[in-house]
Structures are given as structure tokens and as C-alpha cells.
Design a protein around this motif. Structure first.
Motif, PDB file in Angstrom:
ATOM      1  N   UNK A   5       0.814  -1.222   0.000  1.00  0.00           N
ATOM      2  CA  UNK A   5       0.000   0.000   0.000  1.00  0.00           C
ATOM      3  C   UNK A   5       0.847   1.272   0.000  1.00  0.00           C
ATOM      4  N   UNK A   6       2.108   1.165   0.372  1.00  0.00           N
ATOM      5  CA  UNK A   6       2.922   2.366   0.590  1.00  0.00           C
ATOM      6  C   UNK A   6       3.107   3.236  -0.654  1.00  0.00           C
ATOM      7  N   UNK A   7       3.359   2.680  -1.853  1.00  0.00           N
ATOM      8  CA  UNK A   7       3.539   3.575  -3.011  1.00  0.00           C
ATOM      9  C   UNK A   7       2.349   4.510  -3.229  1.00  0.00           C
ATOM     10  N   UNK A   8       1.126   3.963  -3.182  1.00  0.00           N
ATOM     11  CA  UNK A   8      -0.057   4.806  -3.398  1.00  0.00           C
ATOM     12  C   UNK A   8      -0.227   5.819  -2.270  1.00  0.00           C
ATOM     13  N   UNK A   9       0.029   5.402  -1.036  1.00  0.00           N
ATOM     14  CA  UNK A   9      -0.133   6.321   0.100  1.00  0.00           C
ATOM     15  C   UNK A   9       0.880   7.456   0.046  1.00  0.00           C
ATOM     16  N   UNK A  10       2.092   7.177  -0.425  1.00  0.00           N
ATOM     17  CA  UNK A  10       3.110   8.230  -0.508  1.00  0.00           C
ATOM     18  C   UNK A  10       2.723   9.302  -1.518  1.00  0.00           C
ATOM     19  N   UNK A  11       1.824   8.983  -2.445  1.00  0.00           N
ATOM     20  CA  UNK A  11       1.370   9.978  -3.414  1.00  0.00           C
ATOM     21  C   UNK A  11       0.339  10.927  -2.818  1.00  0.00           C
ATOM     22  N   UNK A  12      -0.060  10.695  -1.555  1.00  0.00           N
ATOM     23  CA  UNK A  12      -1.069  11.532  -0.893  1.00  0.00           C
ATOM     24  C   UNK A  12      -0.470  12.784  -0.243  1.00  0.00           C
ATOM     25  N   UNK A  13       0.823  12.989  -0.420  1.00  0.00           N
ATOM     26  CA  UNK A  13       1.454  14.167   0.179  1.00  0.00           C
ATOM     27  C   UNK A  13       1.806  13.990   1.633  1.00  0.00           C
ATOM     28  N   UNK A  14       2.218  12.784   2.026  1.00  0.00           N
ATOM     29  CA  UNK A  14       2.568  12.502   3.419  1.00  0.00           C
ATOM     30  C   UNK A  14       3.795  13.287   3.850  1.00  0.00           C
ATOM     31  N   UNK A  15       3.836  13.616   5.136  1.00  0.00           N
ATOM     32  CA  UNK A  15       4.961  14.340   5.722  1.00  0.00           C
ATOM     33  C   UNK A  15       5.649  13.458   6.770  1.00  0.00           C
ATOM     34  N   UNK A  16       6.974  13.597   6.848  1.00  0.00           N
ATOM     35  CA  UNK A  16       7.692  12.946   7.941  1.00  0.00           C
ATOM     36  C   UNK A  16       7.242  13.548   9.279  1.00  0.00           C
ATOM     37  N   UNK A  17       7.352  12.787  10.297  1.00  0.00           N
ATOM     38  CA  UNK A  17       6.975  13.119  11.674  1.00  0.00           C
ATOM     39  C   UNK A  17       5.454  13.113  11.856  1.00  0.00           C
ATOM     40  N   UNK A  18       4.701  13.899  11.078  1.00  0.00           N
ATOM     41  CA  UNK A  18       3.259  13.953  11.306  1.00  0.00           C
ATOM     42  C   UNK A  18       2.557  12.703  10.812  1.00  0.00           C
ATOM     43  N   UNK A  19       2.940  12.214   9.633  1.00  0.00           N
ATOM     44  CA  UNK A  19       2.286  11.045   9.050  1.00  0.00           C
ATOM     45  C   UNK A  19       3.118   9.767   9.166  1.00  0.00           C
ATOM     46  N   UNK A  20       4.415   9.909   9.062  1.00  0.00           N
ATOM     47  CA  UNK A  20       5.305   8.743   9.035  1.00  0.00           C
ATOM     48  C   UNK A  20       6.523   8.998   9.906  1.00  0.00           C
TER      49      UNK A  20
END
Length: 469
Positions: A88-103
């Protein structure tokens, strides 16, 4: 708590409509049949615990000791995998995730947490490199913001427990550990989604802990439980349980989901909430509570024997009045915090008033009853007169799924009011009547005039909280 990430808002949905399926991409396998029954919140929780009876769980394990449930049913393992997986990670990374807050990207090295986070947006190629080359753990915050099935599960669990339910996903590569031994201030339910995870649990140094803390290896002793979770298994342990986990050698990676709840939900937390209003109410009728304190008590004599005796006498008197039922226990801040930060109802279209406009001859009932609370509080209108008590009906229908458990709860009371309605104190009995009964004829509402009765049901209908049958 981490801040909200920038994601696109999906619409809320009407409770009567068919449940929405998760986002389907080309090549995705067919949707799995859920082994959980969503007939009621209690059924959802019971399904998570199968084959253990939920009554047995609360009697023997809740807040007492860990529980490991091994499930050999392939359909349960397949359903767990469908909740979240490495792919699932490739598609989720396209959602504009941020380090610390999301991952978070972390690894435990010599008993210490090593932070491998970058700055800015999360790229899948970098995550994959950290996972494979650096043997780092990927911690994904609050996946229910993206995964519909988790939204559905956690919304039901929030109804069941009557408090917030958060989640995190942990993906750990072979022969690696993400976090050092620590304990949490939440009740923890672990679902093993992919691979295997080796867990070591230790006796608490602080029973039912009220805060998170890392514990050094020389303090925790030998494990009380040494468990390897396999796909489909569940592990529960109470807050304060010291734990650490690693992916065994020979297992490509482990993915597990942590469901957490009951943070700041102790008797002590309830007393902190209800005592101020009770003391304020008692002071109106008990002149002894309005008498002045001894001189110079604020300069260092607050712990004197006489002062302690006087305070104890006031508390005993307060307890006596509570037991007679003459003094109402009113929980306010805990209710507000829950209702303004919880998930909105899981449903398909924008929630709107349902059915016809209610009339005096109608029988009515509340909608989304488990998504609303009633509080009695001082009016927020500033006047020179004595503070007036009013009734607030607060609800979570307008809450944002994307900010759930992300540390962006509204502290502004004016924003809280936008989530509900305000009524005179005289409306309290009628509102409680609607809460307690399945159906109520409008003419039987406990209000003085027909105008008040109709005004109340129209306000609730307009807020999507009531329907005419």
C-alpha cells in the motif's frame, strides 16, 4: 500528538446508505468478505476477540493481564492483510505525506531509538531504501484517515468504548527492532497483518500508567510473556505493560496494526472533570463553602492539621450529598474532548436532514445517538448578570476524518458550538427523554408549550440529529 498532514477531504456519508468500499486501483484483488459483524459496535468488538467471549475478556483480562489469541482461520488472516500491507505504501506516498506527522522512520540500536526521518514530503523510494538497507521500521500514523475499513472499525470501537480509538501501523524488516522497551498510557490491541512479530512483555513498573516512558533493560527483568504473532493473531495488553518487539530472522517483514484506547479515562480523570462544577453548585446552597479561608494560608500554611480537617469535612459532606442523588454529576470537559475529536459516522453521502420536517402530530427519534452528547455548562454569553446555566447538544457529524487523532482538536469553544446546538436549561429533561427512549411523540416531550416542543425537534432535525417516523 502529531499534526495533520495535507490530504484531500472525502465526503461524509448518510448512515442509511450502503457502506462504501475502499479505494480500488486497477489490478486490485476482489474485496474480501469481512469476518466482523457491523450490526452494532458491540458486535464489532466481539468479532475482533473471536473466539473469546467479550464478557470473559473484560472479567479476566481488561486492565489485568495480557491476552494472546491465535487464529488459524485463513479468512481471518486474509482480512487482516487487507487492512494494510507493505504494497500500500507507493499509493499512500502519493497523498502528500509528511515525515513526523504522518510517518516516522526509526530503528532500535543498542536499546536506543535512532530517528531516521527526513524533512518534508515522504518519497516511497526513500522509505523502501530505509526498510531494506537500513533495516528501519516504518511507523504510519492513524491509517484510518486513508483506509475505509479501518475508519469503519474504529468509528464502531469509539461508539463501543465511549472514548477515542487511535491506530498506528508498524512495518519492520527481517531481524530488526523499531523501538526500545517501553510502556504506554493506553490499552493496546495488536493485529498481526503480515509476516510474524516476536513480542516480549514484562511486568509493569507503573501499573495502569498515565504516561509513556522508555524503560532500561536493567530495570525490566525477564519477560513474563514471550510470544510470536502470526497473521490473523491478536495480542492485548493493559497500559503500563512494558514491551518490545522484533521481526524474526527468516521473515521478510512484519506488518502489524496497533489499536489504542482509554487514554485519560480513569476515575481520577473523571473526578478532575466533575468536581469543579459540583463544588460550584454546592457553594450556591452551602454557606460554609463560601466562608473565607484562614489568613496567610497562601503563604505556606495550606497543609496545617486544621486546614486538612476542614477540607476533609467539606469533601465528606459533598460525598454524602452525591450519594443522595441531590447533586447531579456533570461531566463536561471529557465529553467535549471526545465528541470534538472522534471520527465522524462511517457513511456514504453528505449527511443531511432525513425525511419530512417534523410536526406536532409526529413520533420522532434521534439519529446518530452515539455521536452526540448533552452537557450543562455556563452560558458563553458575557453579561453583567449572574452566570446562566444552559444545555449544549454537541455532535461529531461535522468532524473531519483526515484530522482524527492528529493533534488538531479545536480548543476554541466557539468552534465547538458549530458542532451542535444550545438550549435553555428548561430543555434538559426533554433532551434526556429523547436520549433514553427509542421513540417519543412530539406532544409528550417534557416542555411547557407546543411552541417549545416544535422548536426543539425542528432544531434537532435541521442538525441531522432527529427524524420523524
Amino acid at each position: 500528538m502529531p499534526k495533520k498532514s495535507k490530504v484531500k477531504r472525502r465526503s461524509s456519508e448518510e448512515e442509511q446508505l450502503a457502506p462504501k468500499q475502499g479505494r480500488v486501483e486497477p489490478g486490485d484483488p476482489p474485496a474480501l468478505l469481512s469476518p466482523l459483524s457491523f450490526h452494532s459496535p458491540a458486535d464489532v468488538f466481539s468479532g475482533l476477540l473471536q473466539p473469546l467471549n467479550s464478557d470473559t475478556f473484560f472479567r479476566e483480562f481488561w486492565e489485568k493481564k495480557p491476552l494472546h489469541l491465535q487464529r488459524s482461520d485463513p479468512s481471518v488472516a486474509a482480512y487482516h492483510r487487507s487492512l494494510f500491507q507493505l504494497s500500500d505504501l507507493p499509493a499512500l506516498c502519493s497523498e502528500g505525506l509528511q515525515y513526523y506527522s504522518d510517518v516516522n522512520v526509526v530503528r532500535c540500536v543498542n536499546g536506543q531509538k535512532k530517528d531516521l526521518n527526513k524533512e518534508g514530503h515522504v518519497k516511497h523510494s526513500v522509505l523502501n531504501k530505509n526498510l531494506l538497507q537500513n533495516k528501519a521500521t516504518i511507523q504510519f500514523h492513524q491509517p484510518q484517515r486513508f483506509k475505509d475499513e479501518l475508519w469503519k472499525i474504529q468509528e464502531n470501537l469509539e461508539c463501543f468504548f465511549g472514548t477515542l480509538v487511535g491506530s498506528n501501523v508498524y512495518i519492520t524488516p527481517e531481524d530488526s527492532q523499531g523501538l526500545p522497551a517501553h510502556y504506554d498510557d493506553v490499552e493496546v490491541f495488536i493485529l498481526q497483518l503480515e509476516g510474524q512479530k516476536h513480542w516480549r512483555l514484562y511486568s509493569p513498573t507503573v501499573a495502569l500508567a498515565t504516561e509513556y516512558s522508555v524503560e532500561s533493560e536493567d530495570r525490566i527483568g525477564s519477560p513474563t510473556h514471550d510470544i510470536t504473532l502470526k497473521e490473523g493473531d491478536l495480542l492485548y495488553f493493559p497500559r503500563g505493560t512494558i514491551h518490545q518487539a522484533s521481526t524474526p530472522a527468516g521473515v521478510h517483514h512484519s506488518t502489524h496494526l496497533t489499536l489504542s484506547t482509554y487514554q485519560r479515562m480513569s476515575w481520577g480523570d473523571l473526578l478532575l472533570d466533575v468536581l469543579p462544577s459540583m463544588l460550584s453548585e454546592s457553594s450556591r446552597t452551602d454557606v460554609s463553602l463560601r466562608e473565607g479561608m484562614p489568613q496567610r494560608i497562601l503563604l505556606g500554611n495550606s497543609g496545617s492539621e486544621d486546614t486538612c480537617r476542614r477540607l476533609a469535612a467539606h469533601l465528606r459532606s459533598l460525598a454524602d450529598v452525591m450519594e443522595t442523588g441531590k447533586l447531579e454529576v456533570r461531566c463536561t470537559h471529557l465529553k467535549r474532548d471526545f465528541i470534538t475529536n472522534r471520527l465522524p459516522p462511517y457513511s456514504e453521502q453528505q449527511i443531511a436532514p432525513s425525511g419530512r420536517i417534523p410536526a406536532m402530530e409526529d413520533v420522532v427519534c434521534l439519529r446518530f445517538k452515539e455521536h452526540m452528547v448533552i452537557t450543562v455548562e455556563p452560558s458563553q454569553q458575557r453579561t453583567e448578570e449572574a452566570t446562566e446555566q444552559v444545555v449544549f447538544v454537541l455532535h461529531s457529524l461535522k468532524n473531519q476524518r483526515e484530522s482524527h487523532m492528529m493533534g488538531e482538536g479545536d480548543e476554541d469553544e466557539d468552534r465547538d458550538i458549530s458542532r451542535g446546538l444550545q438550549f435553555p436549561l428548561s430543555h434538559l429533561q426533554a433532551l434526556q427523554q429523547l436520549q433514553k427512549e427509542e421513540q417519543v411523540p412530539v406532544v409528550q416531550l417534557q416542555l411547557h408549550s407546543q411552541e417549545e416542543k416544535l422548536s426543539l425537534v425542528l432544531a434537532l432535525w435541521s442538525e441531522c440529529l432527529l427524524v420523524a417516523l
